[in-house]
Design a protein around this motif. Structure first.
Motif, PDB file in Angstrom:
ATOM      1  N   SER A   1       0.684  -1.416  -0.133  1.00 21.31           N
ATOM      2  CA  SER A   1      -0.158   0.113  -0.117  1.00 21.31           C
ATOM      3  C   SER A   1       0.800   1.169  -0.080  1.00 21.31           C
ATOM      4  CB  SER A   1      -1.096  -0.117   1.359  1.00 21.31           C
ATOM      5  OG  SER A   1      -0.212  -0.112   2.587  1.00 21.31           O
TER       6      SER A   1
ATOM      7  N   SER B   1       3.144   2.363  -4.887  1.00 27.02           N
ATOM      8  CA  SER B   1       2.009   1.523  -4.851  1.00 27.02           C
ATOM      9  C   SER B   1       1.422   1.500  -6.130  1.00 27.02           C
ATOM     10  CB  SER B   1       1.209   1.709  -3.431  1.00 27.02           C
ATOM     11  OG  SER B   1       0.097   0.844  -3.501  1.00 27.02           O
TER      12      SER B   1
ATOM     13  N   ILE C   1      -1.592   0.728  -8.780  1.00 30.32           N
ATOM     14  CA  ILE C   1      -3.310   0.772  -8.939  1.00 30.32           C
ATOM     15  C   ILE C   1      -3.856  -0.236  -9.712  1.00 30.32           C
ATOM     16  CG2 ILE C   1      -3.223   3.264  -8.636  1.00 30.32           C
ATOM     17  CD1 ILE C   1      -3.756   3.512 -11.639  1.00 30.32           C
ATOM     18  N   GLU C   2      -3.163  -1.147 -10.427  1.00 22.12           N
ATOM     19  CA  GLU C   2      -3.615  -2.294 -11.146  1.00 22.12           C
ATOM     20  C   GLU C   2      -3.238  -3.769 -10.474  1.00 22.12           C
ATOM     21  OE1 GLU C   2      -3.509  -2.108 -15.421  1.00 22.12           O
ATOM     22  OE2 GLU C   2      -2.871  -0.122 -15.239  1.00 22.12           O
TER      23      GLU C   2
END
Length: 108
Positions: A16, A80, A82-83
């Motif tokens: 994250s 981090s 996003i996919e």
């Protein structure tokens, strides 16, 4: 660069908060050793990240040269993704290919 480098990048992409990797520091002996042929190593890092990981991660990493005690090292900043999940292309989307970063009680 070892497979550990690629696995660490994938782990940071799936984490994250992302993370940072230093090239030119000896982890075992905690010593700054520097990087020779900075341009070549930067290209090799970029190629490994762009060609060996899925989905595409352009814009999710940055490679900079940093001086520590007057010795040049390479800092790879990984954001981090996003996919998620990101994975190593050669291992596919499997537990071995899409690694995660696990927090241990001493790091919380």
């Amino acid at each position: 660069m070892s497979d550990d480098f690629e696995e660490t990048v994938v782990a940071f992409l799936n984490y994250s908060e992302g993370g940072e990797i230093y090239v030119g520091i000896d982890d075992k002996h905690k010593k700054i050793v520097g990087v020779e042929k900075l341009d070549l190593v930067q290209r090799q890092i970029t190629d490994k990240i762009k060609n060996n990981m899925q989905p595409h991660i352009l814009g999710l990493f940055d490679i900079i040269i940093e001086k520590i005690d007057d010795i040049e090292v390479i800092k790879v900043i990984v954001s981090s993704g996003i996919e998620k999940p990101y994975y190593l292309r050669r291992k596919g989307m499997s537990p071995e290919g899409s690694l995660s970063v696990w927090a241990v009680p001493t790091s919380i």
